[in-house]
Write a protein that holds these residues in place. Structure first.
Motif, PDB file in Angstrom:
ATOM      1  N   GLY A 277     -40.905 -77.445  92.581  1.00 43.75           N
ATOM      2  CA  GLY A 277     -41.130 -77.768  91.181  1.00 43.75           C
ATOM      3  C   GLY A 277     -42.001 -76.736  90.486  1.00 43.75           C
ATOM      4  N   ALA A 278     -43.041 -76.263  91.185  1.00 44.42           N
ATOM      5  CA  ALA A 278     -43.897 -75.225  90.609  1.00 44.42           C
ATOM      6  C   ALA A 278     -43.105 -73.948  90.359  1.00 44.42           C
ATOM      7  N   LEU A 279     -42.183 -73.635  91.258  1.00 49.66           N
ATOM      8  CA  LEU A 279     -41.339 -72.459  91.053  1.00 49.66           C
ATOM      9  C   LEU A 279     -40.437 -72.629  89.840  1.00 49.66           C
ATOM     10  N   LEU A 280     -39.872 -73.816  89.662  1.00 47.31           N
ATOM     11  CA  LEU A 280     -39.018 -74.065  88.501  1.00 47.31           C
ATOM     12  C   LEU A 280     -39.786 -73.898  87.197  1.00 47.31           C
ATOM     13  N   VAL A 281     -41.005 -74.443  87.139  1.00 52.47           N
ATOM     14  CA  VAL A 281     -41.817 -74.296  85.934  1.00 52.47           C
ATOM     15  C   VAL A 281     -42.138 -72.828  85.682  1.00 52.47           C
ATOM     16  N   THR A 282     -42.515 -72.106  86.730  1.00 51.57           N
ATOM     17  CA  THR A 282     -42.858 -70.693  86.581  1.00 51.57           C
ATOM     18  C   THR A 282     -41.672 -69.878  86.093  1.00 51.57           C
ATOM     19  N   LEU A 283     -40.505 -70.106  86.686  1.00 54.08           N
ATOM     20  CA  LEU A 283     -39.315 -69.364  86.265  1.00 54.08           C
ATOM     21  C   LEU A 283     -38.936 -69.696  84.821  1.00 54.08           C
ATOM     22  N   GLY A 284     -39.085 -70.974  84.438  1.00 55.18           N
ATOM     23  CA  GLY A 284     -38.786 -71.353  83.065  1.00 55.18           C
ATOM     24  C   GLY A 284     -39.719 -70.691  82.064  1.00 55.18           C
ATOM     25  N   VAL A 285     -41.028 -70.723  82.367  1.00 53.14           N
ATOM     26  CA  VAL A 285     -42.003 -70.090  81.477  1.00 53.14           C
ATOM     27  C   VAL A 285     -41.785 -68.577  81.439  1.00 53.14           C
ATOM     28  N   LEU A 286     -41.460 -67.981  82.597  1.00 51.04           N
ATOM     29  CA  LEU A 286     -41.201 -66.543  82.639  1.00 51.04           C
ATOM     30  C   LEU A 286     -40.010 -66.175  81.772  1.00 51.04           C
ATOM     31  N   ALA A 287     -38.939 -66.959  81.853  1.00 46.80           N
ATOM     32  CA  ALA A 287     -37.754 -66.685  81.037  1.00 46.80           C
ATOM     33  C   ALA A 287     -38.072 -66.802  79.546  1.00 46.80           C
ATOM     34  N   ILE A 288     -38.838 -67.820  79.178  1.00 45.10           N
ATOM     35  CA  ILE A 288     -39.189 -67.998  77.765  1.00 45.10           C
ATOM     36  C   ILE A 288     -40.047 -66.830  77.271  1.00 45.10           C
ATOM     37  N   ASN A 289     -40.993 -66.378  78.078  1.00 47.00           N
ATOM     38  CA  ASN A 289     -41.841 -65.264  77.672  1.00 47.00           C
ATOM     39  C   ASN A 289     -41.055 -63.961  77.553  1.00 47.00           C
ATOM     40  N   ILE A 290     -40.096 -63.763  78.438  1.00 46.06           N
ATOM     41  CA  ILE A 290     -39.258 -62.561  78.343  1.00 46.06           C
ATOM     42  C   ILE A 290     -38.446 -62.582  77.052  1.00 46.06           C
ATOM     43  N   ILE A 291     -37.863 -63.738  76.736  1.00 48.52           N
ATOM     44  CA  ILE A 291     -37.102 -63.860  75.487  1.00 48.52           C
ATOM     45  C   ILE A 291     -38.003 -63.606  74.283  1.00 48.52           C
ATOM     46  N   ALA A 292     -39.221 -64.174  74.319  1.00 48.36           N
ATOM     47  CA  ALA A 292     -40.150 -63.981  73.202  1.00 48.36           C
ATOM     48  C   ALA A 292     -40.521 -62.514  73.041  1.00 48.36           C
ATOM     49  N   ARG A 293     -40.756 -61.806  74.137  1.00 50.00           N
ATOM     50  CA  ARG A 293     -41.112 -60.392  74.048  1.00 50.00           C
ATOM     51  C   ARG A 293     -39.951 -59.548  73.537  1.00 50.00           C
ATOM     52  N   VAL A 294     -38.733 -59.899  73.946  1.00 49.74           N
ATOM     53  CA  VAL A 294     -37.572 -59.157  73.456  1.00 49.74           C
ATOM     54  C   VAL A 294     -37.421 -59.346  71.948  1.00 49.74           C
ATOM     55  N   LEU A 295     -37.591 -60.579  71.481  1.00 55.57           N
ATOM     56  CA  LEU A 295     -37.497 -60.829  70.037  1.00 55.57           C
ATOM     57  C   LEU A 295     -38.610 -60.114  69.283  1.00 55.57           C
ATOM     58  N   LEU A 296     -39.824 -60.137  69.826  1.00 55.49           N
ATOM     59  CA  LEU A 296     -40.939 -59.482  69.157  1.00 55.49           C
ATOM     60  C   LEU A 296     -40.753 -57.975  69.128  1.00 55.49           C
ATOM     61  N   ARG A 297     -40.182 -57.416  70.187  1.00 55.87           N
ATOM     62  CA  ARG A 297     -39.921 -55.985  70.200  1.00 55.87           C
ATOM     63  C   ARG A 297     -38.897 -55.600  69.158  1.00 55.87           C
ATOM     64  N   LYS A 298     -37.864 -56.416  68.998  1.00 57.50           N
ATOM     65  CA  LYS A 298     -36.879 -56.153  67.953  1.00 57.50           C
ATOM     66  C   LYS A 298     -37.532 -56.217  66.583  1.00 57.50           C
ATOM     67  N   LYS A 299     -38.457 -57.182  66.416  1.00 56.96           N
ATOM     68  CA  LYS A 299     -39.157 -57.301  65.133  1.00 56.96           C
ATOM     69  C   LYS A 299     -40.011 -56.068  64.871  1.00 56.96           C
ATOM     70  N   SER A 300     -40.686 -55.578  65.911  1.00 52.57           N
ATOM     71  CA  SER A 300     -41.527 -54.401  65.738  1.00 52.57           C
ATOM     72  C   SER A 300     -40.680 -53.178  65.385  1.00 52.57           C
TER      73      SER A 300
END
Length: 300
Positions: A277-300
């Motif tokens: 379960g801890a791995l699932l939460v970590t992978l989910g948060v990691l995926a969300i952060n990667i998506i957020a960084r990609v969107l922010l990079r496009k914005k920059s």
């Protein structure tokens, strides 16, 4: 000593100037080595945590964990079916999704008010101050607030209380991101739209939001990543159960609560599922952060 004083010293006393240069170079090397050592220590502990998590999490993660509800421990009896985290996955998806749907519009509207209508007003400064306090407040306090406001009057734990607690955590994150993104839009763009005769609300809706959409979405994703792993407020609100439930008026499971309960069970098989379960939460948060960084990079 300032740069001007050092330049004057180099003309008056070359020996003292060279000594000063050696001291500065030595201090620079010391600070550089200290920063590199601190970075290495931080990366060592981070790598240790992630290595342990992936090693023990992937060892316990299988299809059964993802598709079955909780079952009593099977330790010592391989003939009994193994339990899983389906109830916790479903509960987390429901609570996080509803909390995002509740908190995002509120945060978006408050952030728009602070950026477009109340930049220098006393009310705007007060709202901004309260939002910043809420952003840094311990989540257990939010859980206690919802416990007093919702759980006690209802007479029991509920998924609704968990949704409200998580929504309160979402709001200040979205407020801060929305305000910052809208303030980055040049004033000349606003003036051009107003000069064409468009009302202010249409300027905000069709121009400002369109220009800031990537940053706003990034803020929402970061808020989702934060609430996905929250445990303390859910202990006082939704509390958790061991079956799949869609009833918001009853206790509802979640991954953080299930991880907490099974990790403290003392049974090796339940502890292994907690690692999964801890791995699932970590992978989910990691995926969300990667998506957020990609969107922010496009914005920059």
């Amino acid at each position: 000593m300032s740069a001007t004083d050092a330049a004057r010293l180099s003309f008056r006393d070359p020996v003292a100037a060279r000594a000063l240069g050696r001291r500065r170079s030595a201090m620079d090397r010391f600070i550089t080595i200290f920063c590199l050592a601190a970075t290495a220590v931080g990366l060592f502990f981070l790598a240790s945590i992630l290595t342990t998590l992936f090693w023990r999490g992937f060892a316990a993660l299988d299809w059964t964990v993802l598709t079955t509800e909780f079952r009593p421990t099977t330790y010592g009896d391989d003939t009994l079916p193994k339990g899983g985290l389906l109830h916790a996955i479903v509960g987390s998806l429901i609570q996080v999704s509803l909390a995002t749907l509740v908190g995002t519009p509120i945060g978006l509207l408050v952030g728009t008010y602070l950026a477009e209508y109340a930049r220098d007003s006393a009310l705007g400064n007060a709202v901004r101050f309260v939002s910043d306090i809420l952003l840094s407040a311990p989540s257990i306090l939010i859980g206690l607030f919802i416990y007093q406001l919702v759980v006690l009057p209802i007479g029991g734990f509920s998924g609704l209380a968990g949704v409200l607690a998580l929504a309160i955590i979402v709001i200040p994150v979205v407020v801060r991101t929305t305000e910052d993104m809208l303030q980055l839009i040049p004033a000349t763009l606003r003036e051009a739209v107003i000069g064409l005769g468009a009302p202010k609300w249409k300027m905000i809706l069709l121009v400002c939001y369109k220009a800031a959409i990537s940053g706003i979405v990034t803020g929402v994703l970061l808020a989702v990543a934060r609430i996905a792993g929250e445990t303390a407020p859910l202990l006082l609100t939704s509390f958790g159960n061991n079956v799949v439930s869609f009833d918001l008026m009853r206790a509802m499971a979640s991954l953080p609560i299930s991880i907490y309960q099974q990790a403290n069970s003392g049974f090796p098989d339940l502890i292994a599922i907690a690692w999964a379960g801890a791995l699932l939460v970590t992978l989910g948060v990691l995926a969300i952060n990667i998506i957020a960084r990609v969107l922010l990079r496009k914005k920059s």
